[in-house]
Motif scaffolding. Structure first.
Motif, PDB file in Angstrom:
ATOM      1  N   ALA A 203      62.975  26.946  39.544  1.00 34.49           N
ATOM      2  CA  ALA A 203      61.554  25.892  39.603  1.00 34.49           C
ATOM      3  C   ALA A 203      62.560  24.403  39.172  1.00 34.49           C
ATOM      4  CB  ALA A 203      60.519  25.974  39.205  1.00 34.49           C
ATOM      5  N   LEU A 204      62.478  23.278  39.912  1.00 32.53           N
ATOM      6  CA  LEU A 204      63.231  21.959  39.324  1.00 32.53           C
ATOM      7  C   LEU A 204      61.901  21.387  39.609  1.00 32.53           C
ATOM      8  CD1 LEU A 204      64.965  21.041  38.142  1.00 32.53           C
ATOM      9  CD2 LEU A 204      66.204  20.666  40.132  1.00 32.53           C
ATOM     10  N   GLY A 205      61.616  21.108  38.811  1.00 26.56           N
ATOM     11  CA  GLY A 205      60.111  20.230  39.700  1.00 26.56           C
ATOM     12  C   GLY A 205      59.076  20.281  40.685  1.00 26.56           C
ATOM     13  N   LYS A 206      59.100  20.029  41.713  1.00 28.13           N
ATOM     14  CA  LYS A 206      58.259  20.462  42.873  1.00 28.13           C
ATOM     15  C   LYS A 206      58.312  21.456  43.918  1.00 28.13           C
ATOM     16  CE  LYS A 206      55.907  16.493  43.488  1.00 28.13           C
ATOM     17  NZ  LYS A 206      55.180  15.320  44.256  1.00 28.13           N
ATOM     18  N   ILE A 207      60.134  21.234  43.758  1.00 28.98           N
ATOM     19  CA  ILE A 207      60.733  22.459  44.290  1.00 28.98           C
ATOM     20  C   ILE A 207      60.983  24.402  43.414  1.00 28.98           C
ATOM     21  CG2 ILE A 207      63.351  23.147  45.496  1.00 28.98           C
ATOM     22  CD1 ILE A 207      63.735  20.388  45.401  1.00 28.98           C
ATOM     23  N   LYS A 208      60.383  24.427  44.050  1.00 27.52           N
ATOM     24  CA  LYS A 208      60.349  26.339  43.527  1.00 27.52           C
ATOM     25  C   LYS A 208      60.711  27.798  44.941  1.00 27.52           C
ATOM     26  CE  LYS A 208      56.634  26.357  40.215  1.00 27.52           C
ATOM     27  NZ  LYS A 208      55.504  27.357  39.909  1.00 27.52           N
ATOM     28  N   LEU A 209      62.375  28.192  44.222  1.00 28.07           N
ATOM     29  CA  LEU A 209      62.362  29.788  45.175  1.00 28.07           C
ATOM     30  C   LEU A 209      62.165  30.689  44.698  1.00 28.07           C
ATOM     31  CD1 LEU A 209      66.282  27.369  45.842  1.00 28.07           C
ATOM     32  CD2 LEU A 209      63.770  27.047  47.118  1.00 28.07           C
ATOM     33  N   ASN A 210      61.744  31.690  45.167  1.00 26.20           N
ATOM     34  CA  ASN A 210      61.718  33.156  44.389  1.00 26.20           C
ATOM     35  C   ASN A 210      62.756  33.664  45.428  1.00 26.20           C
ATOM     36  OD1 ASN A 210      60.542  33.199  47.187  1.00 26.20           O
ATOM     37  ND2 ASN A 210      58.739  34.855  46.297  1.00 26.20           N
ATOM     38  N   VAL A 211      62.840  34.919  44.874  1.00 24.65           N
ATOM     39  CA  VAL A 211      63.466  36.316  45.525  1.00 24.65           C
ATOM     40  C   VAL A 211      63.589  37.991  44.756  1.00 24.65           C
ATOM     41  CG1 VAL A 211      65.704  36.054  43.916  1.00 24.65           C
ATOM     42  CG2 VAL A 211      65.281  36.960  46.411  1.00 24.65           C
ATOM     43  N   TYR A 212      63.157  38.559  45.044  1.00 24.54           N
ATOM     44  CA  TYR A 212      62.516  39.750  44.826  1.00 24.54           C
ATOM     45  C   TYR A 212      63.911  40.903  44.717  1.00 24.54           C
ATOM     46  CZ  TYR A 212      57.483  38.924  45.388  1.00 24.54           C
ATOM     47  OH  TYR A 212      56.246  38.710  45.491  1.00 24.54           O
ATOM     48  N   SER A 213      63.545  41.515  43.741  1.00 27.19           N
ATOM     49  CA  SER A 213      64.387  42.835  43.555  1.00 27.19           C
ATOM     50  C   SER A 213      63.901  44.187  44.160  1.00 27.19           C
ATOM     51  CB  SER A 213      65.077  43.050  42.715  1.00 27.19           C
ATOM     52  OG  SER A 213      66.691  44.549  42.580  1.00 27.19           O
ATOM     53  N   PHE A 214      64.042  45.609  44.580  1.00 24.53           N
ATOM     54  CA  PHE A 214      62.480  46.295  44.729  1.00 24.53           C
ATOM     55  C   PHE A 214      63.773  47.477  44.496  1.00 24.53           C
ATOM     56  CE2 PHE A 214      61.647  44.095  47.911  1.00 24.53           C
ATOM     57  CZ  PHE A 214      60.697  43.601  47.449  1.00 24.53           C
ATOM     58  N   ALA A 215      62.833  48.527  43.115  1.00 23.43           N
ATOM     59  CA  ALA A 215      63.703  49.910  43.109  1.00 23.43           C
ATOM     60  C   ALA A 215      62.648  51.437  43.269  1.00 23.43           C
ATOM     61  CB  ALA A 215      63.351  49.803  41.419  1.00 23.43           C
ATOM     62  N   LEU A 216      63.505  51.939  43.778  1.00 22.74           N
ATOM     63  CA  LEU A 216      62.266  53.030  44.279  1.00 22.74           C
ATOM     64  C   LEU A 216      63.430  54.508  44.666  1.00 22.74           C
ATOM     65  CD1 LEU A 216      60.978  52.930  47.784  1.00 22.74           C
ATOM     66  CD2 LEU A 216      63.204  51.046  46.781  1.00 22.74           C
ATOM     67  N   ASP A 217      63.291  55.215  44.187  1.00 22.20           N
ATOM     68  CA  ASP A 217      63.836  57.005  44.400  1.00 22.20           C
ATOM     69  C   ASP A 217      65.036  56.813  44.429  1.00 22.20           C
ATOM     70  OD1 ASP A 217      62.892  59.808  45.540  1.00 22.20           O
ATOM     71  OD2 ASP A 217      63.798  58.735  47.131  1.00 22.20           O
ATOM     72  N   GLY A 218      65.189  56.487  43.061  1.00 26.00           N
ATOM     73  CA  GLY A 218      67.043  56.236  42.221  1.00 26.00           C
ATOM     74  C   GLY A 218      67.591  55.347  42.975  1.00 26.00           C
ATOM     75  N   ILE A 219      67.323  54.170  43.601  1.00 27.46           N
ATOM     76  CA  ILE A 219      67.697  53.297  44.395  1.00 27.46           C
ATOM     77  C   ILE A 219      67.319  51.159  44.334  1.00 27.46           C
ATOM     78  CG2 ILE A 219      68.235  54.533  46.493  1.00 27.46           C
ATOM     79  CD1 ILE A 219      67.255  52.814  47.635  1.00 27.46           C
ATOM     80  N   LEU A 220      68.072  50.753  44.172  1.00 30.00           N
ATOM     81  CA  LEU A 220      68.274  49.303  43.730  1.00 30.00           C
ATOM     82  C   LEU A 220      68.086  48.896  45.703  1.00 30.00           C
ATOM     83  CD1 LEU A 220      69.199  48.282  40.329  1.00 30.00           C
ATOM     84  CD2 LEU A 220      66.857  47.984  40.918  1.00 30.00           C
ATOM     85  N   ILE A 221      67.520  47.844  45.519  1.00 32.20           N
ATOM     86  CA  ILE A 221      67.281  47.283  46.869  1.00 32.20           C
ATOM     87  C   ILE A 221      67.512  45.263  46.605  1.00 32.20           C
ATOM     88  CG2 ILE A 221      66.058  46.554  49.196  1.00 32.20           C
ATOM     89  CD1 ILE A 221      65.422  49.339  49.666  1.00 32.20           C
ATOM     90  N   ASP A 222      68.582  45.432  46.674  1.00 37.97           N
ATOM     91  CA  ASP A 222      68.844  43.845  46.343  1.00 37.97           C
ATOM     92  C   ASP A 222      69.050  43.467  45.121  1.00 37.97           C
ATOM     93  OD1 ASP A 222      69.590  43.512  49.012  1.00 37.97           O
ATOM     94  OD2 ASP A 222      68.106  41.948  49.342  1.00 37.97           O
ATOM     95  N   THR A 223      69.079  42.555  44.047  1.00 38.95           N
ATOM     96  CA  THR A 223      70.021  41.911  42.642  1.00 38.95           C
ATOM     97  C   THR A 223      69.562  41.227  42.500  1.00 38.95           C
ATOM     98  OG1 THR A 223      72.263  41.778  43.272  1.00 38.95           O
ATOM     99  CG2 THR A 223      71.352  44.753  42.935  1.00 38.95           C
ATOM    100  N   GLY A 224      68.873  40.488  43.016  1.00 39.35           N
ATOM    101  CA  GLY A 224      68.224  39.291  42.925  1.00 39.35           C
ATOM    102  C   GLY A 224      69.446  37.648  42.733  1.00 39.35           C
ATOM    103  N   SER A 225      69.655  36.941  41.785  1.00 33.43           N
ATOM    104  CA  SER A 225      70.918  35.824  41.817  1.00 33.43           C
ATOM    105  C   SER A 225      71.165  35.733  40.141  1.00 33.43           C
ATOM    106  CB  SER A 225      69.551  34.439  42.569  1.00 33.43           C
ATOM    107  OG  SER A 225      69.449  34.018  40.761  1.00 33.43           O
ATOM    108  N   PRO A 226      72.593  35.389  40.606  1.00 31.79           N
ATOM    109  CA  PRO A 226      73.610  34.881  39.318  1.00 31.79           C
ATOM    110  C   PRO A 226      71.958  34.680  37.780  1.00 31.79           C
ATOM    111  CG  PRO A 226      74.472  34.520  41.184  1.00 31.79           C
ATOM    112  CD  PRO A 226      73.547  34.382  41.669  1.00 31.79           C
ATOM    113  N   ARG A 227      71.826  33.678  38.270  1.00 28.02           N
ATOM    114  CA  ARG A 227      70.497  33.124  37.235  1.00 28.02           C
ATOM    115  C   ARG A 227      69.706  33.624  37.006  1.00 28.02           C
ATOM    116  NH1 ARG A 227      70.822  27.561  35.337  1.00 28.02           N
ATOM    117  NH2 ARG A 227      72.339  27.078  37.377  1.00 28.02           N
ATOM    118  N   LEU A 228      68.859  34.281  37.597  1.00 30.71           N
ATOM    119  CA  LEU A 228      68.050  35.323  37.404  1.00 30.71           C
ATOM    120  C   LEU A 228      68.471  36.463  36.305  1.00 30.71           C
ATOM    121  CD1 LEU A 228      66.200  34.666  40.729  1.00 30.71           C
ATOM    122  CD2 LEU A 228      65.033  34.213  38.152  1.00 30.71           C
TER     123      LEU A 228
END
Length: 273
Positions: free
Chosen positions: A23-48
């Motif tokens: 978040a920066l002021g009114k601008i908010k950006l979000n992203v998810y990572s999911f984990a199940l059954d031994g795998i990760l699906i996507d890994t977020g951003s470097p800042r996170l």
């Protein structure tokens, strides 16, 4: 004014998730990572990455599956390779880009951070987790290398950035609305109900919501083509159909803009006819 980092961790059945918010002021950006059954699906951003590290550790993942090469989805890949020696899989067309130093606009590096290079392997048409077989579905439009993953055992669709919202108001300059329409049509032929979206999170009535997005985009495409046939110019169509302006348009110097919806429709709608 400075960037703030927030996170939410939870689960939907067997699916563990983490949502990171920049978040920066009114601008908010979000992203998810999911984990199940031994795998990760996507890994977020470097800042996170620091915020996501405890989630990665608890996931007990054996491999990483990436929906596409954008920095908000691959930001933890290099760390997971170095720290846990995990193999990373993605669309073959994005592998060389991710093996090189990051090359994307400054505002994206400012918000999401600068991703480190990593080495990925081609994902193929299917893959296996501990107890399930997954179908890999090519769903370009948001990105050329974009993929979605369908768990055959549960019928859950992990859709990357295919869904995001049922009402699209702006896109990146290199996206294609007609290609997104084709990708959604393809996915809706498959057997699923739930969606796990990397920006909307868990979508219980996913099939219905994705169908709603398809209807919206098809109607929007028809309006744009009709107005163009009547002699309206791009900016005139934009003024009529997209009255609201968003801060991200100014921050990105136009890389995110509603005008790209119009241009992609006029450019790509007749391809393949």
């Amino acid at each position: 004014m400075f960037i703030q980092i927030e996170k939410n961790v939870g689960a939907v059945g067997e699916v563990q998730f983490i949502e990171g918010i920049v978040a920066l002021g009114k601008i908010k950006l979000n992203v998810y990572s999911f984990a199940l059954d031994g795998i990760l699906i996507d890994t977020g951003s470097p800042r996170l990455l620091r915020a996501f590290q405890p989630f990665f550790e608890k996931s007990n993942a054996e491999k990483v599956m990436l929906t596409h090469s954008h920095e908000d989805h691959v930001g933890g890949a290099a760390y997971l390779q170095k720290e846990y020696n995990l193999p990373v899989f993605m669309n073959e067309s994005g592998i060389q880009q991710c093996a090189r130093n990051a090359d994307y606009p400054f505002y994206r590096k400012f918000f999401w951070g600068k991703r480190e290079p990593f080495h990925a392997e081609p994902i193929g048409e299917t893959f296996s987790s501990r107890t399930a077989t997954w179908d890999v579905i090519e769903t370009p439009g948001h990105a050329e290398d974009h993929l979605s993953f369908l768990n055959r055992e549960t019928g859950q669709l992990f859709s990357g950035d295919l869904f995001v919202t049922p009402v699209t108001k702006l896109i990146l300059a290199n996206e294609s609305v007609p290609t997104i329409i084709d990708s959604i049509k393809h996915v809706l032929k498959l057997d699923f109900e739930e969606i796990f979206c990397c920006h909307a999170g868990y979508v219980n009535n996913g099939r219905m919501m994705l169908g709603r997005k398809l209807q919206y985009l098809e109607e929007l495409e028809a309006k744009i083509l009709e107005m163009n046939a009547q002699g309206y110019r791009e900016k005139e169509i934009q003024k009529e159909l997209f009255k609201k302006k968003y801060p991200i348009t100014y921050l990105s110097r136009g890389e995110w803009d509603s005008i790209h919806i119009i241009r992609s429709v006029l450019r790509d709608s007749n391809k393949g006819d």
